[in-house]
Scaffold this active site. Structure first.
Site, PDB file in Angstrom:
ATOM      1  CE  LYS A 152      37.424 -31.924  63.253  1.00  0.00           C
ATOM      2  NZ  LYS A 152      39.071 -32.419  63.208  1.00  0.00           N
ATOM      3  CB  SER A 201      34.484 -35.295  60.010  1.00  0.00           C
ATOM      4  OG  SER A 201      33.207 -36.086  60.038  1.00  0.00           O
ATOM      5  CB  SER A 202      32.395 -37.873  55.746  1.00  0.00           C
ATOM      6  OG  SER A 202      31.954 -38.882  56.679  1.00  0.00           O
ATOM      7  CB  CYS A 203      29.569 -34.899  59.594  1.00  0.00           C
ATOM      8  SG  CYS A 203      30.663 -34.163  60.563  1.00  0.00           S
ATOM      9  CE1 TYR A 233      34.438 -33.500  65.607  1.00  0.00           C
ATOM     10  CE2 TYR A 233      33.425 -34.439  63.608  1.00  0.00           C
ATOM     11  CZ  TYR A 233      34.751 -34.344  64.494  1.00  0.00           C
ATOM     12  OH  TYR A 233      35.907 -35.164  64.166  1.00  0.00           O
ATOM     13  CG  HIS A 276      31.365 -43.135  65.500  1.00  0.00           C
ATOM     14  ND1 HIS A 276      32.572 -42.783  65.985  1.00  0.00           N
ATOM     15  CD2 HIS A 276      30.918 -42.012  64.836  1.00  0.00           C
ATOM     16  CE1 HIS A 276      32.706 -41.584  65.815  1.00  0.00           C
ATOM     17  NE2 HIS A 276      31.728 -41.016  65.147  1.00  0.00           N
TER      18      HIS A 276
HETATM   19  O1  GFB Z   1      27.990 -44.207  63.619  1.00  0.00           O
HETATM   20  P1  GFB Z   1      26.732 -42.950  63.685  1.00  0.00           P
HETATM   21  O2  GFB Z   1      26.586 -42.886  65.285  1.00  0.00           O
HETATM   22  O3  GFB Z   1      27.349 -41.822  63.179  1.00  0.00           O
HETATM   23  O4  GFB Z   1      25.529 -43.686  63.343  1.00  0.00           O
HETATM   24  P2  GFB Z   1      26.975 -40.986  61.726  1.00  0.00           P
HETATM   25  C1  GFB Z   1      25.331 -44.260  61.879  1.00  0.00           C
HETATM   26  C2  GFB Z   1      23.998 -44.606  61.954  1.00  0.00           C
HETATM   27  O5  GFB Z   1      23.835 -45.956  62.565  1.00  0.00           O
HETATM   28  C3  GFB Z   1      22.980 -43.590  62.440  1.00  0.00           C
HETATM   29  C4  GFB Z   1      22.481 -45.978  63.426  1.00  0.00           C
HETATM   30  O6  GFB Z   1      21.779 -43.970  61.339  1.00  0.00           O
HETATM   31  C5  GFB Z   1      22.660 -44.388  63.647  1.00  0.00           C
HETATM   32  O7  GFB Z   1      21.024 -44.221  64.042  1.00  0.00           O
HETATM   33  N1  GFB Z   1      22.754 -46.841  64.521  1.00  0.00           N
HETATM   34  C6  GFB Z   1      22.238 -47.803  64.670  1.00  0.00           C
HETATM   35  C7  GFB Z   1      23.552 -46.671  65.515  1.00  0.00           C
HETATM   36  N2  GFB Z   1      22.569 -48.378  65.998  1.00  0.00           N
HETATM   37  C8  GFB Z   1      23.542 -47.518  66.582  1.00  0.00           C
HETATM   38  C9  GFB Z   1      24.100 -47.637  67.635  1.00  0.00           C
HETATM   39  O8  GFB Z   1      24.133 -48.451  68.394  1.00  0.00           O
HETATM   40  N3  GFB Z   1      25.142 -46.544  67.896  1.00  0.00           N
HETATM   41  C10 GFB Z   1      25.209 -45.344  67.041  1.00  0.00           C
HETATM   42  N4  GFB Z   1      26.083 -44.616  67.184  1.00  0.00           N
HETATM   43  N5  GFB Z   1      24.505 -45.287  65.885  1.00  0.00           N
HETATM   44  C11 GFB Z   1      28.445 -39.212  63.017  1.00  0.00           C
HETATM   45  C12 GFB Z   1      28.462 -38.006  63.158  1.00  0.00           C
HETATM   46  O9  GFB Z   1      27.443 -39.579  62.034  1.00  0.00           O
HETATM   47  O10 GFB Z   1      29.630 -39.874  62.098  1.00  0.00           O
HETATM   48  C13 GFB Z   1      30.055 -37.320  63.441  1.00  0.00           C
HETATM   49  O11 GFB Z   1      27.411 -37.350  63.991  1.00  0.00           O
HETATM   50  C14 GFB Z   1      31.226 -37.885  62.239  1.00  0.00           C
HETATM   51  O12 GFB Z   1      29.742 -35.694  63.119  1.00  0.00           O
HETATM   52  C15 GFB Z   1      30.996 -39.524  62.248  1.00  0.00           C
HETATM   53  O13 GFB Z   1      30.995 -37.250  61.095  1.00  0.00           O
HETATM   54  C16 GFB Z   1      32.014 -39.853  61.498  1.00  0.00           C
HETATM   55  O14 GFB Z   1      27.718 -41.565  60.578  1.00  0.00           O
HETATM   56  O15 GFB Z   1      25.294 -40.698  61.619  1.00  0.00           O
END
Ligand code: GFB
Length: 323
Positions: A142, A109-111, A138, A181
Site C-alpha cells: 500500500k 489502508s490505516s495499517c 500488505y 476482519h
Molecule cells: O479486523 P482485524 O482482523 O484487523 O482485527 P486489524 C482487529 C482486532 O480484532 C484484532 C480482534 O485485535 C483481532 O485479534 N478480533 C477478535 C478478531 N475477534 C476476531 C475475529 O473473529 N476475527 C478477526 N479478524 N479479528 C487488519 C490488517 O488489521 O486491518 C490489515 O491486518 C488492514 O492490514 C485491515 O489494515 C484494515 O485492524 O488488526
C-alpha cells in the site's frame, strides 16, 4: 469535478468496496461505468491491462485492493497480499498514466502508519516508525502504491490521489472466519453460536485493542467526494472519528445478533496494532463527515448477512431434495 457522462473504471467491482462504489456512483447519476471480471481482464497481466487502458479511453479510475483481509489472513498469506497488490496497482497506475486518465484514486489502508503511532494518526505520520509486523507485507504494498502515485504526479504531472481508509465494514464483506476482519468474524461467530445454542463464544485476543469502523456506503461516498474535490499530492485519511475497544465492539455485536451467551477472550490469538484511530480533521475541513452510526451500520450488516445465510440454506435444501 466528474461530469455525469464521464467514463469511470471501478477496479475490483465485486469486492465490498467496489459494490458500494458502483451503487453510490449510479445513485449520483453516473452511468458510464466500466467494470471487468477476472476472465475478461486479468489485472495482474501487464499486456492485458495496457491493451485495456489504451482501448477504453477511461477518464477516472477507482483503485481498490485486489486482495486484503483481517489479521489472520495477513499472517497466513503475506506473499499473496504483497505480490497481487503490487502487481495490479503497478499495472493500473502505470497504464492509467500512459493512457492519460484524468484522475485516479488509490486506496491505501490505516495499517500503513507505524505500530506505535501517536493517536489519532495524522497523515504526516507515514514512514515515521516501524510497521505492525502482522500486516507488514500488505502495508508495504500500500505504501508503494501511494509513493508511486506521488512519483507519477511529480514526473508526469498526473492527478493520482491516495486515500487512507480506516477499517471498513458492511454488506458484501468477507464473512469467512479464517480470513475476515473482526466485524464480519464476530457477526458469523455470534450468529452461529446463537443458532447452535452455545453457552459461550470465543473472541480473538485480549479485547483491549481499539479500532475505528466506517460503514462502506459512507466510505464510497467519501471517495466520490474526494474524486470531485481533492487534488493534492499528500494522502488524506477517511474515518468515522471515534474508536472503541474490541471488547466494546463485541458487546454491541452480541446485542445486535441477540446472542445471549458469555464472551471469552483468547489471549493466544494476536491483538495486532494496539490503537488505530485516524485524524480526520483534513477531511472534516473539506466538509465531509460520516453519516452512519456504528450500531445502525452493524444492524444493516447483520440484516444483510441473515438474508444471505437464509438464501444459502434454501438453495442447499433444494439441492438435497433434487438428489
Ligand atoms: O479486523 P482485524 O482482523 O484487523 O482485527 P486489524 C482487529 C482486532 O480484532 C484484532 C480482534 O485485535 C483481532 O485479534 N478480533 C477478535 C478478531 N475477534 C476476531 C475475529 O473473529 N476475527 C478477526 N479478524 N479479528 C487488519 C490488517 O488489521 O486491518 C490489515 O491486518 C488492514 O492490514 C485491515 O489494515 C484494515 O485492524 O488488526
Amino acid at each position: 469535478m466528474m461530469n455525469k457522462e464521464a467514463k469511470i473504471f471501478i477496479a475490483e467491482h465485486e469486492s465490498m468496496i467496489g459494490i458500494a462504489l458502483v451503487k453510490c456512483l449510479k445513485t449520483a447519476g453516473f452511468n458510464n461505468l466500466v467494470t471487468k471480471s477476472s476472465p475478461q481482464l486479468a489485472l495482474t497481466n501487464q499486456s492485458e491491462v495496457r491493451k485495456f487502458f489504451l482501448q477504453e479511453e477511461l477518464e477516472y479510475v477507482f483503485l481498490s485492493p485486489v486482495k486484503e483481509g483481517g489479521i489472520l489472513a495477513n499472517i497466513n498469506y503475506p506473499a499473496e497480499l504483497i505480490y497481487l497488490n503490487l502487481q495490479v496497482q503497478t499495472n493500473i497506475i502505470h497504464f492509467a498514466c500512459e493512457a492519460k486518465v484524468k484522475k485516479l484514486l488509490f486506496l491505501g489502508s490505516s495499517c500503513i502508519y507505524p505500530k506505535f503511532c501517536l493517536q489519532p494518526m495524522k497523515e504526516e505520520a507515514l514512514l515515521t516508525g516501524l510497521l505492525e509486523p502482522t500486516n507488514e507485507a500488505y502495508a508495504i504494498a500500500k505504501i508503494a502504491g501511494i509513493k508511486m502515485c506521488q512519483a507519477y504526479n511529480k514526473q508526469y504531472n498526473t492527478n493520482f490521489i491516495s486515500v487512507v481508509p480506516t477499517n471498513i465494514y458492511g454488506p458484501y464483506d468477507n464473512f469467512d472466519l479464517k480470513t475476515s476482519h473482526v466485524i464480519p468474524g464476530l457477526i458469523r461467530n455470534f450468529h452461529q453460536s446463537k443458532i447452535n445454542r452455545k453457552k459461550e463464544a470465543i473472541i480473538w485476543g485480549s479485547g483491549a485493542p481499539r479500532r475505528e469502523f466506517l460503514y462502506v456506503d459512507d466510505f464510497a461516498d467519501a471517495c466520490i467526494f474526494l474524486m470531485n474535490n481533492y487534488d493534492q499530492l499528500e494522502i488524506i485519511n477517511i474515518g468515522y472519528g471515534k474508536d472503541i475497544s474490541i471488547k466494546e465492539l463485541a458487546l454491541i455485536i452480541k446485542d445486535v445478533t441477540e446472542f445471549d451467551g458469555e464472551l471469552v477472550f483468547d489471549d493466544n490469538k494476536p491483538d495486532g496494532m494496539p490503537y488505530k484511530l485516524l485524524d480526520i480533521s483534513k477531511m472534516n475541513k473539506l466538509g465531509w463527515s460520516a453519516k452512519t452510526d456504528l450500531k445502525e451500520g452493524l444492524k444493516k450488516t447483520y440484516i444483510w448477512f441473515k438474508q444471505i445465510e437464509e438464501e444459502k440454506q434454501k438453495n442447499e435444501k433444494r439441492r438435497v431434495n433434487k438428489i
